[in-house]
Scaffold this active site. Sequence first.
Site, PDB file in Angstrom:
ATOM      1  N   ASP A 112       0.789  -1.240   0.000  1.00  0.00           N
ATOM      2  CA  ASP A 112       0.000   0.000   0.000  1.00  0.00           C
ATOM      3  C   ASP A 112       0.814   1.280   0.000  1.00  0.00           C
ATOM      4  O   ASP A 112       0.327   2.326   0.407  1.00  0.00           O
ATOM      5  CB  ASP A 112      -0.908   0.001   1.238  1.00  0.00           C
ATOM      6  CG  ASP A 112      -0.109  -0.233   2.515  1.00  0.00           C
ATOM      7  OD1 ASP A 112       1.109   0.027   2.508  1.00  0.00           O
ATOM      8  OD2 ASP A 112      -0.701  -0.679   3.519  1.00  0.00           O
ATOM      9  N   HIS A 163       5.999   5.957  12.770  1.00  0.00           N
ATOM     10  CA  HIS A 163       6.309   6.671  11.534  1.00  0.00           C
ATOM     11  C   HIS A 163       5.087   7.114  10.736  1.00  0.00           C
ATOM     12  O   HIS A 163       5.218   7.866   9.780  1.00  0.00           O
ATOM     13  CB  HIS A 163       7.204   5.813  10.631  1.00  0.00           C
ATOM     14  CG  HIS A 163       6.484   4.676   9.985  1.00  0.00           C
ATOM     15  ND1 HIS A 163       5.696   4.841   8.867  1.00  0.00           N
ATOM     16  CD2 HIS A 163       6.392   3.372  10.294  1.00  0.00           C
ATOM     17  CE1 HIS A 163       5.172   3.680   8.526  1.00  0.00           C
ATOM     18  NE2 HIS A 163       5.574   2.767   9.369  1.00  0.00           N
ATOM     19  N   ARG A 182       2.197   8.791   8.796  1.00  0.00           N
ATOM     20  CA  ARG A 182       1.980  10.213   8.473  1.00  0.00           C
ATOM     21  C   ARG A 182       0.931  10.839   9.378  1.00  0.00           C
ATOM     22  O   ARG A 182       1.086  11.965   9.829  1.00  0.00           O
ATOM     23  CB  ARG A 182       1.530  10.343   7.018  1.00  0.00           C
ATOM     24  CG  ARG A 182       2.684  10.570   6.045  1.00  0.00           C
ATOM     25  CD  ARG A 182       2.182  10.667   4.617  1.00  0.00           C
ATOM     26  NE  ARG A 182       3.147  11.268   3.708  1.00  0.00           N
ATOM     27  CZ  ARG A 182       4.283  10.683   3.311  1.00  0.00           C
ATOM     28  NH1 ARG A 182       4.618   9.494   3.771  1.00  0.00           N
ATOM     29  NH2 ARG A 182       5.087  11.307   2.455  1.00  0.00           N
TER      30      ARG A 182
HETATM   31  C1  UD1 Z   1       6.595   5.192   3.545  1.00  0.00           C
HETATM   32  C2  UD1 Z   1       5.220   4.747   3.042  1.00  0.00           C
HETATM   33  C3  UD1 Z   1       4.445   4.058   4.155  1.00  0.00           C
HETATM   34  C4  UD1 Z   1       5.262   2.948   4.801  1.00  0.00           C
HETATM   35  C5  UD1 Z   1       6.609   3.498   5.230  1.00  0.00           C
HETATM   36  C6  UD1 Z   1       7.477   2.413   5.791  1.00  0.00           C
HETATM   37  C7  UD1 Z   1       4.095   6.148   1.385  1.00  0.00           C
HETATM   38  C8  UD1 Z   1       3.317   7.372   1.125  1.00  0.00           C
HETATM   39  N1  UD1 Z   1       4.463   5.923   2.636  1.00  0.00           N
HETATM   40  O1  UD1 Z   1       6.369   6.207   4.514  1.00  0.00           O
HETATM   41  O2  UD1 Z   1       3.256   3.512   3.617  1.00  0.00           O
HETATM   42  O3  UD1 Z   1       4.561   2.474   5.929  1.00  0.00           O
HETATM   43  O4  UD1 Z   1       7.273   4.081   4.098  1.00  0.00           O
HETATM   44  O5  UD1 Z   1       8.572   2.909   6.501  1.00  0.00           O
HETATM   45  O6  UD1 Z   1       4.367   5.400   0.464  1.00  0.00           O
HETATM   46  N2  UD1 Z   1      14.060   8.802   4.600  1.00  0.00           N
HETATM   47  C9  UD1 Z   1      15.430   8.751   4.515  1.00  0.00           C
HETATM   48  N3  UD1 Z   1      16.019   7.534   4.232  1.00  0.00           N
HETATM   49  C10 UD1 Z   1      15.315   6.398   4.053  1.00  0.00           C
HETATM   50  C11 UD1 Z   1      13.905   6.451   4.150  1.00  0.00           C
HETATM   51  C12 UD1 Z   1      13.293   7.664   4.407  1.00  0.00           C
HETATM   52  O7  UD1 Z   1      16.109   9.752   4.685  1.00  0.00           O
HETATM   53  O8  UD1 Z   1      15.910   5.346   3.801  1.00  0.00           O
HETATM   54  C13 UD1 Z   1      13.401  10.106   4.893  1.00  0.00           C
HETATM   55  C14 UD1 Z   1      13.426  11.061   3.671  1.00  0.00           C
HETATM   56  O9  UD1 Z   1      13.597  12.368   4.127  1.00  0.00           O
HETATM   57  C15 UD1 Z   1      12.000  10.890   3.107  1.00  0.00           C
HETATM   58  C16 UD1 Z   1      11.219  10.713   4.405  1.00  0.00           C
HETATM   59  O10 UD1 Z   1      12.043   9.899   5.233  1.00  0.00           O
HETATM   60  O11 UD1 Z   1      11.605  12.006   2.346  1.00  0.00           O
HETATM   61  C17 UD1 Z   1       9.857  10.102   4.257  1.00  0.00           C
HETATM   62  O12 UD1 Z   1       9.887   8.928   3.438  1.00  0.00           O
HETATM   63  P1  UD1 Z   1       8.530   8.494   2.644  1.00  0.00           P
HETATM   64  O13 UD1 Z   1       8.803   7.242   1.908  1.00  0.00           O
HETATM   65  O14 UD1 Z   1       7.992   9.652   1.891  1.00  0.00           O
HETATM   66  O15 UD1 Z   1       7.495   8.250   3.814  1.00  0.00           O
HETATM   67  P2  UD1 Z   1       7.493   7.190   4.984  1.00  0.00           P
HETATM   68  O16 UD1 Z   1       6.925   7.868   6.185  1.00  0.00           O
HETATM   69  O17 UD1 Z   1       8.809   6.538   5.074  1.00  0.00           O
HETATM   70  N1  UDP Z   2      12.092  -2.929  10.770  1.00  0.00           N
HETATM   71  C1  UDP Z   2      13.487  -3.012  10.621  1.00  0.00           C
HETATM   72  N2  UDP Z   2      14.280  -2.159  11.341  1.00  0.00           N
HETATM   73  C2  UDP Z   2      13.764  -1.227  12.192  1.00  0.00           C
HETATM   74  C3  UDP Z   2      12.337  -1.138  12.323  1.00  0.00           C
HETATM   75  C4  UDP Z   2      11.537  -2.006  11.585  1.00  0.00           C
HETATM   76  O1  UDP Z   2      13.979  -3.846   9.874  1.00  0.00           O
HETATM   77  O2  UDP Z   2      14.531  -0.483  12.814  1.00  0.00           O
HETATM   78  C5  UDP Z   2      11.227  -3.855   9.980  1.00  0.00           C
HETATM   79  C6  UDP Z   2      10.152  -4.579  10.733  1.00  0.00           C
HETATM   80  O3  UDP Z   2      10.619  -5.801  11.262  1.00  0.00           O
HETATM   81  C7  UDP Z   2       9.081  -4.789   9.674  1.00  0.00           C
HETATM   82  C8  UDP Z   2       9.243  -3.587   8.766  1.00  0.00           C
HETATM   83  O4  UDP Z   2      10.536  -3.053   9.046  1.00  0.00           O
HETATM   84  O5  UDP Z   2       9.314  -5.939   8.895  1.00  0.00           O
HETATM   85  C9  UDP Z   2       8.180  -2.580   9.037  1.00  0.00           C
HETATM   86  O6  UDP Z   2       8.481  -1.403   8.384  1.00  0.00           O
HETATM   87  P1  UDP Z   2       7.774  -0.033   8.740  1.00  0.00           P
HETATM   88  O7  UDP Z   2       7.305  -0.060  10.145  1.00  0.00           O
HETATM   89  O8  UDP Z   2       8.724   1.036   8.327  1.00  0.00           O
HETATM   90  O9  UDP Z   2       6.571   0.018   7.700  1.00  0.00           O
HETATM   91  P2  UDP Z   2       5.075  -0.546   7.690  1.00  0.00           P
HETATM   92  O10 UDP Z   2       5.107  -2.005   7.939  1.00  0.00           O
HETATM   93  O11 UDP Z   2       4.301   0.226   8.705  1.00  0.00           O
HETATM   94  O12 UDP Z   2       4.607  -0.193   6.313  1.00  0.00           O
END
Ligand code: UD1
Ligand code: UDP
Length: 386
Positions: A97, A210, A212
């Site tokens: 998603d 995390h 939003r």
């Molecule tokens: C995204 C997904 C969410 C998922 C989550 C898992 C969308 C809209 N959101 O949210 O569904 O649950 O990932 O973690 O698709 N950033 C870094 N390095 C990284 C990753 C993120 O610096 O490796 C920072 C960047 O500034 C980036 C921000 O985090 O712009 C947000 O990342 P983004 O993928 O937009 O949203 P998530 O909250 O991570």
């Molecule tokens: N996870 C990880 N390192 C961390 C925190 C989470 O590897 O420091 C793993 C966790 O075991 C799970 C996945 O990341 O498999 C969940 O990711 P996240 O919570 O970012 O996203 P969501 O599942 O809510 O989309």
Amino acid sequence: MIKVITVFGTRPEAIKMAPVVLELKKHRDQIQTIVAVTAQHRQMLDQVLELFHILPDYDLDIMSQGQTLYDITTKALMGLKDVFEKEKPDLVLVHGDTTTTFAGALAAYYQQIPVGHVEAGLRTGNIYSPFPEEMNRKLTCAIASIHFAPTATAKANLLRENQHPSNIYVTGNTVIDALMSTVDGDYNFADEGLQNVDFKNHRIILLTTHRRENIGEPMRHIYKALRRIIEEVPDTEIIFPVHRNPLVRKVVEEELAGVDRIHLIDPMEYEPFANLMSLSSLVLTDSGGIQEEAPSLGKPVLVLRNTTERPEAVEAGTVRLIGTDKNVVYKETKHLLTDPAAYAAMSNAVNPYGDGQASQRIVQAIIHAFTHTGERPDEFTVPVRE
Ligand code: UD1
Ligand code: UDP
């Protein structure tokens, strides 16, 4: 040969698609496997690719600091357009998603390429919770022609939306495949941030946030409640791998920096994280994937959200939905830490999400659907508890 392009971009998608990619690659005689990552996440994606030894064929490298939903959608859509035009796959596989998921499905649809949706059918019924994930998965579902539902509940949601039963396969969630290949009873932690944790004498609370819709005040509430817990319950420590989103980091820094027995660390690699989960007493999270993993390890989970698309472990009693109100988070956490009976009631290991065979079922289903050979895979069913 069936040419399959697997598309993903964030940490959880990578964790849950890695077992599928590895399984697809085992069928070289029938399937050509191509991996395209958007890199919506950068460091958090690379950690997973490295662990599972997956080298993407295409890496769109789209991440920017503080990216918006428009940034992700447009960059992923345009980047994948080129990949699909060049490769002309028979099937595009997307997961779950995220915005990468939706953009991947849309890019495929514009070229009339069939889409397979892994982790299909999860719903809260509220398009703003989680945001934008509920809409991403509904839009992806509308485009997909094969739906890999992890559970019977997810299948029922798809049937209610008039998806044809023959296009739905109940497979279990691939996250359990990943978890089973990762948790090891003798695991040694090398993470420097964990060297000062007293694993022997203290109970560990594992925290992640995390979403939003939790950024800002809801997160502030959660952190204030947990600060109070740490002050009042001396034999506990909180380990909090903080998501790289700068908006999350800002609130965490303001509320929790420098507090004794609260360890703020960078996102952990999946292997140590999964093993840490299995050592923890309690998990507090707004994550989707962790709601699936922790119950299978017998860890009570308090979910810091108002809705969940994963009702199975709530029904089994291992997960409780508590929202983000400061007083409720405090009360529910304190209750579990101070009432052994309440704790015991929630700490049963349950496996409503999978049996470790989901990727095999998915690949078998793809072969079945595309070649009309082989058996339709058996549906995943929840093992009956003794
Ligand atoms: C995204 C997904 C969410 C998922 C989550 C898992 C969308 C809209 N959101 O949210 O569904 O649950 O990932 O973690 O698709 N950033 C870094 N390095 C990284 C990753 C993120 O610096 O490796 C920072 C960047 O500034 C980036 C921000 O985090 O712009 C947000 O990342 P983004 O993928 O937009 O949203 P998530 O909250 O991570
Ligand atoms: N996870 C990880 N390192 C961390 C925190 C989470 O590897 O420091 C793993 C966790 O075991 C799970 C996945 O990341 O498999 C969940 O990711 P996240 O919570 O970012 O996203 P969501 O599942 O809510 O989309």
